[in-house]
Design a protein around this motif. Structure first.
Motif, PDB file in Angstrom:
ATOM      1  N   PRO A 282     -14.460   0.091   2.344  1.00  0.00           N
ATOM      2  CA  PRO A 282     -13.613  -0.425   1.261  1.00  0.00           C
ATOM      3  C   PRO A 282     -12.162  -0.578   1.704  1.00  0.00           C
ATOM      4  O   PRO A 282     -11.659   0.189   2.529  1.00  0.00           O
ATOM      5  N   VAL A 283     -11.501  -1.572   1.148  1.00  0.00           N
ATOM      6  CA  VAL A 283     -10.052  -1.665   1.281  1.00  0.00           C
ATOM      7  C   VAL A 283      -9.453  -0.600   0.364  1.00  0.00           C
ATOM      8  O   VAL A 283      -9.855  -0.476  -0.795  1.00  0.00           O
ATOM      9  N   GLU A 284      -8.511   0.177   0.889  1.00  0.00           N
ATOM     10  CA  GLU A 284      -7.955   1.300   0.135  1.00  0.00           C
ATOM     11  C   GLU A 284      -6.500   1.028  -0.242  1.00  0.00           C
ATOM     12  O   GLU A 284      -5.684   0.678   0.612  1.00  0.00           O
ATOM     13  N   TYR A 285      -6.210   1.205  -1.525  1.00  0.00           N
ATOM     14  CA  TYR A 285      -4.857   1.027  -2.040  1.00  0.00           C
ATOM     15  C   TYR A 285      -4.357   2.359  -2.608  1.00  0.00           C
ATOM     16  O   TYR A 285      -5.139   3.185  -3.082  1.00  0.00           O
TER      17      TYR A 285
ATOM     18  N   ARG B 120     -11.742 -10.066   3.169  1.00  0.00           N
ATOM     19  CA  ARG B 120     -12.274  -8.839   2.563  1.00  0.00           C
ATOM     20  C   ARG B 120     -12.266  -8.874   1.037  1.00  0.00           C
ATOM     21  O   ARG B 120     -12.548  -7.852   0.402  1.00  0.00           O
ATOM     22  N   THR B 121     -11.951 -10.010   0.435  1.00  0.00           N
ATOM     23  CA  THR B 121     -11.837 -10.047  -1.022  1.00  0.00           C
ATOM     24  C   THR B 121     -13.184  -9.901  -1.725  1.00  0.00           C
ATOM     25  O   THR B 121     -13.228  -9.566  -2.912  1.00  0.00           O
ATOM     26  N   ASP B 122     -14.294 -10.150  -1.009  1.00  0.00           N
ATOM     27  CA  ASP B 122     -15.613  -9.978  -1.616  1.00  0.00           C
ATOM     28  C   ASP B 122     -16.154  -8.564  -1.452  1.00  0.00           C
ATOM     29  O   ASP B 122     -17.245  -8.261  -1.944  1.00  0.00           O
ATOM     30  N   GLY B 123     -15.417  -7.715  -0.759  1.00  0.00           N
ATOM     31  CA  GLY B 123     -15.873  -6.357  -0.510  1.00  0.00           C
ATOM     32  C   GLY B 123     -15.269  -5.350  -1.467  1.00  0.00           C
ATOM     33  O   GLY B 123     -14.343  -5.657  -2.233  1.00  0.00           O
ATOM     34  N   PRO B 124     -15.757  -4.104  -1.450  1.00  0.00           N
ATOM     35  CA  PRO B 124     -15.304  -3.080  -2.397  1.00  0.00           C
ATOM     36  C   PRO B 124     -13.871  -2.629  -2.139  1.00  0.00           C
ATOM     37  O   PRO B 124     -13.348  -2.745  -1.026  1.00  0.00           O
ATOM     38  N   CYS B 125     -13.255  -2.099  -3.196  1.00  0.00           N
ATOM     39  CA  CYS B 125     -11.882  -1.597  -3.135  1.00  0.00           C
ATOM     40  C   CYS B 125     -11.824  -0.220  -3.778  1.00  0.00           C
ATOM     41  O   CYS B 125     -12.541   0.061  -4.743  1.00  0.00           O
ATOM     42  N   LEU B 126     -10.965   0.628  -3.246  1.00  0.00           N
ATOM     43  CA  LEU B 126     -10.634   1.909  -3.852  1.00  0.00           C
ATOM     44  C   LEU B 126      -9.128   1.946  -4.065  1.00  0.00           C
ATOM     45  O   LEU B 126      -8.367   1.500  -3.201  1.00  0.00           O
TER      46      LEU B 126
ATOM     47  N   GLU C  29     -13.517   6.581  -9.545  1.00  0.00           N
ATOM     48  CA  GLU C  29     -14.423   6.610  -8.394  1.00  0.00           C
ATOM     49  C   GLU C  29     -15.740   7.286  -8.759  1.00  0.00           C
ATOM     50  O   GLU C  29     -16.812   6.860  -8.331  1.00  0.00           O
ATOM     51  N   HIS C  30     -15.656   8.331  -9.568  1.00  0.00           N
ATOM     52  CA  HIS C  30     -16.854   9.024 -10.028  1.00  0.00           C
ATOM     53  C   HIS C  30     -16.785   9.111 -11.553  1.00  0.00           C
ATOM     54  O   HIS C  30     -15.882   9.733 -12.102  1.00  0.00           O
ATOM     55  N   GLY C  31     -17.708   8.484 -12.233  1.00  0.00           N
ATOM     56  CA  GLY C  31     -17.707   8.513 -13.686  1.00  0.00           C
ATOM     57  C   GLY C  31     -17.605   7.125 -14.271  1.00  0.00           C
ATOM     58  O   GLY C  31     -17.749   6.109 -13.577  1.00  0.00           O
ATOM     59  N   ARG C  32     -17.345   7.073 -15.583  1.00  0.00           N
ATOM     60  CA  ARG C  32     -17.293   5.812 -16.311  1.00  0.00           C
ATOM     61  C   ARG C  32     -15.899   5.576 -16.865  1.00  0.00           C
ATOM     62  O   ARG C  32     -15.168   6.521 -17.187  1.00  0.00           O
TER      63      ARG C  32
ATOM     64  N   HIS D 190      -8.331  10.021 -19.389  1.00  0.00           N
ATOM     65  CA  HIS D 190      -7.122   9.200 -19.288  1.00  0.00           C
ATOM     66  C   HIS D 190      -6.134   9.907 -18.368  1.00  0.00           C
ATOM     67  O   HIS D 190      -5.063  10.342 -18.783  1.00  0.00           O
ATOM     68  N   ARG D 191      -6.532  10.002 -17.120  1.00  0.00           N
ATOM     69  CA  ARG D 191      -5.693  10.696 -16.153  1.00  0.00           C
ATOM     70  C   ARG D 191      -5.559   9.874 -14.876  1.00  0.00           C
ATOM     71  O   ARG D 191      -6.330   8.958 -14.613  1.00  0.00           O
ATOM     72  N   PHE D 192      -4.568  10.247 -14.110  1.00  0.00           N
ATOM     73  CA  PHE D 192      -4.332   9.602 -12.826  1.00  0.00           C
ATOM     74  C   PHE D 192      -5.421  10.032 -11.839  1.00  0.00           C
ATOM     75  O   PHE D 192      -6.091  11.037 -12.029  1.00  0.00           O
ATOM     76  N   GLY D 193      -5.592   9.252 -10.776  1.00  0.00           N
ATOM     77  CA  GLY D 193      -6.609   9.595  -9.798  1.00  0.00           C
ATOM     78  C   GLY D 193      -7.076   8.378  -9.034  1.00  0.00           C
ATOM     79  O   GLY D 193      -6.332   7.407  -8.850  1.00  0.00           O
ATOM     80  N   ARG D 194      -8.336   8.424  -8.612  1.00  0.00           N
ATOM     81  CA  ARG D 194      -8.901   7.380  -7.761  1.00  0.00           C
ATOM     82  C   ARG D 194      -9.879   6.529  -8.561  1.00  0.00           C
ATOM     83  O   ARG D 194     -10.714   7.057  -9.302  1.00  0.00           O
ATOM     84  N   PHE D 195      -9.785   5.213  -8.354  1.00  0.00           N
ATOM     85  CA  PHE D 195     -10.595   4.260  -9.097  1.00  0.00           C
ATOM     86  C   PHE D 195     -11.281   3.309  -8.119  1.00  0.00           C
ATOM     87  O   PHE D 195     -10.871   3.186  -6.963  1.00  0.00           O
ATOM     88  N   ARG D 196     -12.318   2.628  -8.612  1.00  0.00           N
ATOM     89  CA  ARG D 196     -13.119   1.761  -7.737  1.00  0.00           C
ATOM     90  C   ARG D 196     -13.273   0.375  -8.346  1.00  0.00           C
ATOM     91  O   ARG D 196     -13.220   0.200  -9.561  1.00  0.00           O
ATOM     92  N   ALA D 197     -13.477  -0.590  -7.470  1.00  0.00           N
ATOM     93  CA  ALA D 197     -13.763  -1.961  -7.902  1.00  0.00           C
ATOM     94  C   ALA D 197     -14.752  -2.564  -6.919  1.00  0.00           C
ATOM     95  O   ALA D 197     -14.703  -2.285  -5.716  1.00  0.00           O
TER      96      ALA D 197
END
Length: 363
Positions: A25-28, A145-151, A174-177, A182-189
């Motif tokens: 994944p591309v990581e931001y 890399r625009t068609d690949g996953p991002c974190l 990243e883990h969950g729905r 409603h907190r800061f952390g890591r997200f996925r796309a």
């Protein structure tokens, strides 16, 4: 020339696999580094970069707001490292850069700052009271890399004054729905298109929740207000459920968020696949003890209805000219009448069909 046909893109159709999907994944990482100076600090890390030089670009416009905005003008500093060592960066045009990739490089990281001082629904805004951004304003696209996953990791400001800040977005963690916390952390796309289609609001906003057709919907109000949240949620629930019935159950989302910036005088909205960014005057919100349906509140409900209708029309029923979007330049289409005209017809109609307003108010 004849208008291009509409293309239907239901949520259940998976994207095709390609080489980008098989790479890491591309990581931001984005941090409100200096709210007082309106600066977001962003890093973008690419593993297995292009050995011929890794190209990065920022969109020139945002889907739903059909004007060239040149968001790259707000990047005030940019540098790059290859495996932790500084590397050359060439600016190819007004929104595109290429980082040199020495032989054997395992990862390239670009660091940059974004000036965020546009209090609107289409860009980014940061001060000591809140932060808001659209991905098109802050996340560089990585060529190939625009068609690949991002974190993406979203950090809270570090100062004690921001200890009560929370975060809302429809981007799933990243883990969950989405919407579970409603907190800061890591997200996925799943890809870059999804990454930039989930705006983010952070601060000490007021939060309320309702369910429509079994789907949780959150309303976040940022700014000073005296809103009757029970009334607002009850009215929005009726509108949302009517639209879901119109298009057919189940709803195309598992969670939806109304991100609303409340100001002294303002109006606007921008649709996204599982949320909308709104700006409204505080006098347009309902207040406890309010009788009837004042014109300002009806206008705000019409705005919410309009953007919610776009969850289907434009977000899932798209002009062929927008599949895929080319965010580097204008995308010409003659179908504005279809994806904005139809939506404008149905926004207030949904209010009367759902019973929120009477036929006399509608006419």
């Amino acid at each position: 020339m004849p208008a291009r046909p509409l293309s239907i893109h239901p949520r259940s159709v998976p994207s095709s696999r390609n080489s980008a999907a098989d790479l890491p994944p591309v990581e931001y990482r984005i941090r409100p580094a200096n709210p007082g100076a309106h600066l977001f600090e962003v890093t973008c890390t690419v593993h297995a970069p292009d050995p011929d030089g890794q190209v990065f670009s920022l969109p020139a416009w945002i889907p739903g707001s059909y004007m060239i905005r040149e968001f790259a003008r707000n990047i005030v500093r940019l540098s790059a490292q290859a495996d932790g060592e500084p590397c050359a960066v060439d600016k190819l045009d007004k929104h595109t850069w290429r980082a040199a990739v020495p032989p054997g490089t395992k990862k390239v990281t670009v660091d940059y700052e974004v000036y965020a001082w546009d209090l609107s629904v289409r860009s980014a805004h940061l001060d000591t009271t809140h932060g808001f951004f659209n991905g098109t304003s802050v996340f560089l696209a990585v060529a190939g890399r625009t068609d690949g996953p991002c974190l993406v990791t979203i950090d809270k400001p570090e100062a004690e004054a921001f200890r009560h800040w929370k975060l809302i977005t429809a981007l799933p963690p990243e883990h969950g729905r989405a919407g579970d916390a409603h907190r800061f952390g890591r997200f996925r796309a799943a890809d870059y298109d999804e990454l930039i289609d989930h705006p983010v609001e952070m601060g000490e906003f007021t939060l309320a929740r309702f369910e429509a057709a079994g789907v949780p919907h959150d309303v976040a109000l940022t700014g000073r207000h005296d809103c009757d949240l029970d009334r607002l949620c009850a009215d929005l629930k009726r509108v949302c459920e009517w639209q879901i019935r119109l298009f057919g159950k189940p709803a195309p989302v598992d969670y939806y968020a109304f991100l609303t910036m409340v100001v002294g005088d303002g109006y606007g909205g921008l649709e996204h696949r599982a949320s909308t960014a709104l700006i409204c005057s505080r006098a347009d919100l309902p207040w406890k003890g309010m009788e009837g349906l004042p014109e300002g509140y009806r206008t705000f409900l019409g705005l919410c209805s309009h953007e919610y209708f776009h969850t289907w029309n434009v977000k899932r029923i798209k002009p062929a000219a927008f599949t895929p979007y080319d965010l580097s330049r204008e995308n010409h289409t003659r179908l504005l009448w279809a994806f904005e005209g139809f939506t404008s017809y149905y926004d207030d109609l949904a209010l009367v069909r759902s019973g929120v307003i009477g036929i006399d108010d509608y006419l």
